[in-house]
Design a protein around this motif. Sequence first.
Motif, PDB file in Angstrom:
ATOM      1  N   GLU A   1       0.836  -1.199   0.000  1.00 39.43           N
ATOM      2  CA  GLU A   1       0.000   0.000   0.000  1.00 39.43           C
ATOM      3  C   GLU A   1       0.872   1.252   0.000  1.00 39.43           C
ATOM      4  OE1 GLU A   1      -3.839   1.870   2.305  1.00 39.43           O
ATOM      5  OE2 GLU A   1      -3.402  -0.251   2.514  1.00 39.43           O
ATOM      6  N   GLN A   2       0.940   1.900  -1.158  1.00 45.66           N
ATOM      7  CA  GLN A   2       1.763   3.090  -1.307  1.00 45.66           C
ATOM      8  C   GLN A   2       1.287   4.185  -0.346  1.00 45.66           C
ATOM      9  OE1 GLN A   2       2.055   4.420  -5.336  1.00 45.66           O
ATOM     10  NE2 GLN A   2       3.806   5.703  -4.923  1.00 45.66           N
ATOM     11  N   GLY A   3       2.250   4.862   0.287  1.00 44.45           N
ATOM     12  CA  GLY A   3       1.920   5.940   1.211  1.00 44.45           C
ATOM     13  C   GLY A   3       1.651   5.486   2.634  1.00 44.45           C
ATOM     14  N   MET A   4       1.735   4.180   2.893  1.00 43.00           N
ATOM     15  CA  MET A   4       1.500   3.624   4.232  1.00 43.00           C
ATOM     16  C   MET A   4       2.859   3.271   4.826  1.00 43.00           C
ATOM     17  SD  MET A   4      -1.151   2.885   6.179  1.00 43.00           S
ATOM     18  CE  MET A   4      -2.609   2.150   5.489  1.00 43.00           C
ATOM     19  N   PHE A   5       3.190   3.873   5.976  1.00 38.85           N
ATOM     20  CA  PHE A   5       4.515   3.731   6.563  1.00 38.85           C
ATOM     21  C   PHE A   5       4.445   3.182   7.984  1.00 38.85           C
ATOM     22  CE2 PHE A   5       5.078   6.767   3.221  1.00 38.85           C
ATOM     23  CZ  PHE A   5       6.362   6.547   2.745  1.00 38.85           C
ATOM     24  N   LEU A   6       5.522   2.467   8.387  1.00 40.72           N
ATOM     25  CA  LEU A   6       5.665   2.108   9.793  1.00 40.72           C
ATOM     26  C   LEU A   6       5.801   3.405  10.582  1.00 40.72           C
ATOM     27  CD1 LEU A   6       8.201  -0.869   9.814  1.00 40.72           C
ATOM     28  CD2 LEU A   6       5.750  -0.950  10.309  1.00 40.72           C
ATOM     29  N   ALA A   7       5.149   3.465  11.730  1.00 40.83           N
ATOM     30  CA  ALA A   7       5.191   4.664  12.566  1.00 40.83           C
ATOM     31  C   ALA A   7       4.905   4.240  14.001  1.00 40.83           C
ATOM     32  CB  ALA A   7       4.149   5.681  12.088  1.00 40.83           C
ATOM     33  N   PHE A   8       4.877   5.205  14.891  1.00 38.20           N
ATOM     34  CA  PHE A   8       4.473   4.900  16.255  1.00 38.20           C
ATOM     35  C   PHE A   8       3.444   5.918  16.714  1.00 38.20           C
ATOM     36  CE2 PHE A   8       8.308   7.468  16.460  1.00 38.20           C
ATOM     37  CZ  PHE A   8       8.011   8.434  17.406  1.00 38.20           C
ATOM     38  N   GLU A   9       2.549   5.467  17.584  1.00 35.41           N
ATOM     39  CA  GLU A   9       1.551   6.363  18.149  1.00 35.41           C
ATOM     40  C   GLU A   9       1.317   6.007  19.607  1.00 35.41           C
ATOM     41  OE1 GLU A   9      -2.286   6.127  16.245  1.00 35.41           O
ATOM     42  OE2 GLU A   9      -2.684   4.138  17.021  1.00 35.41           O
ATOM     43  N   GLU A  10       0.936   7.011  20.368  1.00 40.82           N
ATOM     44  CA  GLU A  10       0.627   6.823  21.789  1.00 40.82           C
ATOM     45  C   GLU A  10      -0.727   6.144  21.930  1.00 40.82           C
ATOM     46  OE1 GLU A  10       2.433   7.861  24.490  1.00 40.82           O
ATOM     47  OE2 GLU A  10       3.964   9.065  23.480  1.00 40.82           O
ATOM     48  N   GLU A  11      -0.759   5.072  22.708  1.00 40.42           N
ATOM     49  CA  GLU A  11      -2.027   4.403  23.002  1.00 40.42           C
ATOM     50  C   GLU A  11      -1.902   3.711  24.348  1.00 40.42           C
ATOM     51  OE1 GLU A  11      -4.110   0.489  21.424  1.00 40.42           O
ATOM     52  OE2 GLU A  11      -3.994   1.997  19.841  1.00 40.42           O
ATOM     53  N   ASP A  12      -2.747   4.087  25.295  1.00 40.66           N
ATOM     54  CA  ASP A  12      -2.710   3.499  26.642  1.00 40.66           C
ATOM     55  C   ASP A  12      -1.311   3.562  27.254  1.00 40.66           C
ATOM     56  OD1 ASP A  12      -5.385   2.813  26.196  1.00 40.66           O
ATOM     57  OD2 ASP A  12      -4.832   0.856  25.384  1.00 40.66           O
ATOM     58  N   SER A  13      -0.691   4.715  27.199  1.00 40.44           N
ATOM     59  CA  SER A  13       0.652   4.985  27.736  1.00 40.44           C
ATOM     60  C   SER A  13       1.759   4.165  27.052  1.00 40.44           C
ATOM     61  CB  SER A  13       0.702   4.779  29.256  1.00 40.44           C
ATOM     62  OG  SER A  13       0.731   3.412  29.584  1.00 40.44           O
ATOM     63  N   LEU A  14       1.444   3.524  25.930  1.00 40.62           N
ATOM     64  CA  LEU A  14       2.451   2.820  25.128  1.00 40.62           C
ATOM     65  C   LEU A  14       2.658   3.578  23.823  1.00 40.62           C
ATOM     66  CD1 LEU A  14       1.494  -0.978  25.239  1.00 40.62           C
ATOM     67  CD2 LEU A  14       3.508   0.090  26.240  1.00 40.62           C
ATOM     68  N   ARG A  15       3.870   3.515  23.296  1.00 43.14           N
ATOM     69  CA  ARG A  15       4.126   4.035  21.950  1.00 43.14           C
ATOM     70  C   ARG A  15       4.168   2.828  21.032  1.00 43.14           C
ATOM     71  NH1 ARG A  15       8.232   9.099  21.875  1.00 43.14           N
ATOM     72  NH2 ARG A  15       6.735  10.520  22.790  1.00 43.14           N
ATOM     73  N   LYS A  16       3.016   2.489  20.475  1.00 44.61           N
ATOM     74  CA  LYS A  16       2.877   1.263  19.702  1.00 44.61           C
ATOM     75  C   LYS A  16       3.332   1.446  18.252  1.00 44.61           C
ATOM     76  CE  LYS A  16      -0.803  -1.246  20.234  1.00 44.61           C
ATOM     77  NZ  LYS A  16      -2.175  -1.710  20.406  1.00 44.61           N
TER      78      LYS A  16
END
Length: 157
Positions: free
Chosen positions: A114-129
């Motif tokens: 899927e073009q334009g879809m990258f690995l990243a991290f986001e905050e969720e429940d005090s975790l950076r998933k």
Amino acid sequence: RNVDSQLLVVRPDLNVAAFEDVTDQEVKSGSGMYFDIHCYKTTAPSAGMPVAFSVQVEDKSYYMCCEKEQGKMVVRFREGEVPKDIPGESNIIFFKKTFTSCSSKAFKFEYSLEQGMFLAFEEEDSLRKLILKKLPREDEVDETTKFVTSHNERHNL
């Protein structure tokens, strides 16, 4: 590592990969922290270097893949080895690209299916998933997609 120098740690028992502040002692144990980046030959170098990720957790090997879950793409780790050859499209392949032209040690990883879809991290429940994130433009500088790697690449030839 992410931009905050946190280390990506895989916890298969919780079905999660998250960035954590890790002590030197924990790094020495290394379980779930040392990723191998497997590089594959490509006929389209402009897309980036095709890579797959694997990680050891205790005595088991896991590979990273993307799966659709409840209508959205998620990052998962499945027990098993990364294949030597990829016979076409695969949900384990990412294109390794330099994060910006002025930084040779920072990378971003675009999902191959899927073009334009990258690995990243986001905050969720005090975790950076670890997640997949859609960027509207590939040249967009989004710090959540920035990864700093050490040289732990295996070239599958």
